[in-house]
Motif scaffolding. Structure first.
Motif: not given
Ligand code: SF4
Lengths: 535, 197
Positions: A286-297
């Motif tokens: 999971v590559i996301e700018e900011g907090y690992p929100i998708v990763e946590e989901m």
């Protein structure tokens, strides 16, 4: 290629103009400022009579935008990420009242804290409020999202959050414009109770919001901003959110990626697409700018046996802004560094401009405070925050807009004497006034120094709502006339200014000293503009 | 065709004007462009840089990856060194020689110049001096652009058109001064062209 060259911020501004917006509300804050500035300078916006004045703070801006939506018209409100904290109350509740005219809330995050106190991720706010979030990956998408966002908001009946980050806000690229839509007519809600959040109504509306989540998800599932690209190599699946998608694709410039990729730019998560990707791959990055929100989901999937990689397991850095290099490393692609930066290179931090009035304020304050020792000056957010650096070392705090006043009050309550607050004019009207009212009410022993430069300087010299009003505001809030002092921060007045500060530091009550001198940058700008007119 | 350019300098030195001029020229020659700028706090006299990417194909990232910049164009010598990890093996470093000293620990300028000369391809010029000789001391940035234009794959006529568009609101006189400055910088680079080892 007849295209407009726009910053991400400007693309949002233009998209909203073309999307039928009737009003834009904002308080300046990097990296969001250029959205409002663009609309203010737009000839098209002027012709369409789009309302476009700065607000006192993000909360008043958010509420005004909600008011315009109540009256049936399309509105946009823009702020930097920490501004959404200020606007959080109306923002969360606007999801419960719902909207009438389309309502777009733009929050510009600042990962790596280029010009901010934190790197909070606004997507959490979207999830918190349970509304859709759009996260553009490039300038064209930023335009398209603002352009179509009003209709999305009207269709789903809630505000839509557009989340952008510094890099896209301040990067320019070609944008294709669409045909301009007309504005909506003034109208009242069909149900006049819609916006009354008395418990009995609020419960009903909240239940409605919860029920709507399925519909929001279905729309995200079919959104053209979310796309699943097939790939042959199923060892790894990649989820790339917003601008992270660009950093991913940068690493596949000359060949097509072999892995399946899910690009996400419209939340709530398109669950079916996510499940399809995860179900077919051994590992997911999971590559996301900011907090690992998708990763946590996606943690639930981890338990079912798919390895989830990203910012939490160390595949990508936990903090800071992403770039193509970070993404390359996470994919095992070789990064070819140029030569090293020589070790002797010193940092070159920002500093107050030569001749800036804040300098004279700090020089006078430092001298007046000398006999009390350090650690007694609270400050705030603006150019004058640079007073924390050498050679001034004049201030001891910078937390959030307006906190200088109230922290000084609290410290005075604890017995600190003197307890001093240094704040700018615009920050004072943003969130300092209510703190001063606290101080007056409690008769706190605080000295408030307002360094008034007649502008919002830090963000580039936007108008300040405080200009020519500060003395009346302070008197109106109950500051005693004898303890409302003013001076002009110039070298030649140094001695007198020190005396004024010294005297007020001794007073056992609230005193306010206003230092009045226009920002040098603004003076020069005005001179230049005038010169052009006369030549 | 691909040109990845890092512009560097100190906040207030006007690197965004150079970026805008290249941007206009790129538009004229129908190239794709991405240009990431720095706004906010560091504009108050701190280090600033801008990533400018030109290509005949669509560009993905707004940021240039390490080791891929074809050109570092710096209006301040020390700042040119800050972005060396981004410069490609065959890339050029073009910098103004005049230091901007607004920090107490600014290093010895000779040490900086020596470090710049360690690069295989470099061009150092005193843009302020050239501008003064030209009688337009305010055009040092466009002189820098002229010098660096040798390493950007855009034809001179498009640069001229770009400068024309950028300055046309300020009148014909200003346009001419800047086009002259562009050529002065470019000619200087052409004559000095051999500074690369
Ligand atoms: S912009 Fe204005 S207020 Fe800010 S440091 Fe410069 S002169 Fe001072």
């Amino acid at each position: 290629m007849q295209r407009l060259m726009l910053l991400g911020d400007e693309a949002i501004g233009q998209g909203a103009i073309d999307g039928g917006m009737s009003g834009i509300y904002a308080y300046p804050g990097t990296p969001s400022t250029e959205i409002m500035e663009y609309v203010q300078n737009s000839q098209e916006a002027a012709e369409k009579e789009i309302l476009r004045e700065w607000s006192a703070n993000e909360k008043t801006a958010m509420e005004a935008a909600l008011g315009m939506s109540y009256a049936g018209k399309r509105a946009m409100v823009c702020m930097k990420h920490v501004g959404l904290n200020v606007a959080a109350d109306p923002f969360i509740n606007s999801a419960i009242t719902g909207v009438r005219g389309g309502l777009l809330v733009v929050s510009a995050d600042d990962p790596s804290m280029h010009s901010s106190q934190n790197e909070q991720d606004s997507r959490f706010y979207g999830k918190f409020a349970m509304i859709p979030v759009l996260e553009p990956s490039n300038q064209q998408e930023a335009y398209n999202m603002a352009y179509t966002g009003f209709e999305l908001s009207e269709k789903l009946g809630v505000p839509v959050l557009i989340r952008i980050t510094t890099r896209l806000s301040h990067s320019r690229s070609g944008v294709e414009k669409q045909q301009s839509k007309s504005q909506r007519e003034l109208s009242l809600p069909e149900d006049l109770k819609q916006f009354i959040l008395l418990p009995a109504n609020a419960r009903g509306r909240y239940a409605n919001l919860v029920k709507s989540q399925t519909a929001f998800e279905a729309v995200a599932e079919d959104s053209k901003f979310n796309e699943l690209y097939p790939g042959k190599n199923k060892k790894l699946g990649i989820i790339a959110c917003g601008i992270a998608y660009n950093y991913l694709m940068e690493n596949f410039r000359d060949q097509k990626p072999e892995y399946p990729i899910l690009k996400i730019s419209h939340y709530p998560l398109p669950r079916k697409k996510v499940e399809k990707l995860i179900g077919s791959c051994k590992e997911v990055l999971v590559i996301e700018e900011g907090y690992p929100i998708v990763e946590e989901m996606l943690k639930g999937f981890q338990e079912k046996g798919t390895k989830i990689k990203g910012r939490l397991d160390g595949s990508l850095p936990r903090v800071g802004e992403l770039d193509p290099n970070h993404v390359a490393i996470s994919l095992g692609i070789k990064v070819s560094y140029g030569s090293k930066v020589p070790g002797f290179l010193p940092e070159r931090p920002p500093a107050l401009c030569k001749g800036c009035g804040h300098i004279d304020v700090f020089n006078a304050l430092n001298e007046a405070m000398k006999k009390y020792g350090g650690g007694k000056v609270f400050s705030d957010i603006g150019c004058y925050t640079l007073g924390a650096l050498p050679p001034y070392n004049a201030i001891n705090s910078c937390v959030d807009m307006g906190a200088s006043v109230t922290m000084a009050v609290g410290a005075a309550d604890a017995g600190l004497k003197p307890s001093v607050a240094v704040i700018g004019d615009s920050t004072f009207t943003h969130s300092g006034m209510t703190g001063l009212l606290d101080a007056v009410y409690k008769k706190s022993s605080v000295t408030l120094l307002i360094s008034d430069n007649y502008t919002t300087a830090m963000t580039g010299g936007q108008s300040s709502l405080a200009t020519n009003r500060l003395e009346q505001i302070c008197l109106g809030l109950g500051v005693e006339k004898e303890h409302l002092r003013t001076f002009v921060p110039l070298k030649k007045n140094h001695g007198d200014n020190v005396k004024i500060i010294k005297k007020e530091l001794k007073y056992n009550g609230v005193s306010v000293i206003i230092a009045q001198r226009e920002c040098i940058k603004n003076v020069l700008k005005k001179k230049k503009a005038k010169g052009k007119l006369s030549s | 065709m691909k040109n990845d350019i890092i512009l560097s300098g100190v906040g207030g030195q006007g690197i965004l004007t150079i970026a805008a001029a290249i941007g206009m020229a790129a538009l004229e020659s129908e190239l794709y462009l991405k240009q990431a700028e720095v706004h906010g706090m560091s504009q108050r006299g701190g280090s600033v840089h801008s990533n400018l990417r030109l290509s005949d194909k669509e560009i993905a990232s707004d940021l240039i990856p390490y080791g891929q910049a074809d050109l570092i164009l710096s209006v301040e010598p020390m700042e040119s060194l800050r972005y060396l990890p981004y410069l490609s093996e065959n890339g050029w470093l073009v910098t103004n020689s005049k230091p901007c000293i607004n920090i107490p620990d600014y290093p010895d300028i000779d040490k900086i110049i020596k470090e710049i000369k360690k690069n295989p391809n470099y061009l150092i010029l005193d843009a302020v001096k050239i501008a003064t000789v030209l009688g337009s001391p305010g055009s040092a940035n466009i002189i820098m652009l002229g010098a660096a234009s040798l390493f950007i794959d855009i034809a001179v006529e498009y640069f001229e058109k770009g400068i024309q568009k950028l300055f046309c609101r300020k009148g014909e006189e200003v346009v001419k001064v800047n086009i002259d400055a562009f050529h002065a910088g470019r000619n200087y680079a052409l004559n000095k062209g051999s500074s690369g080892k």
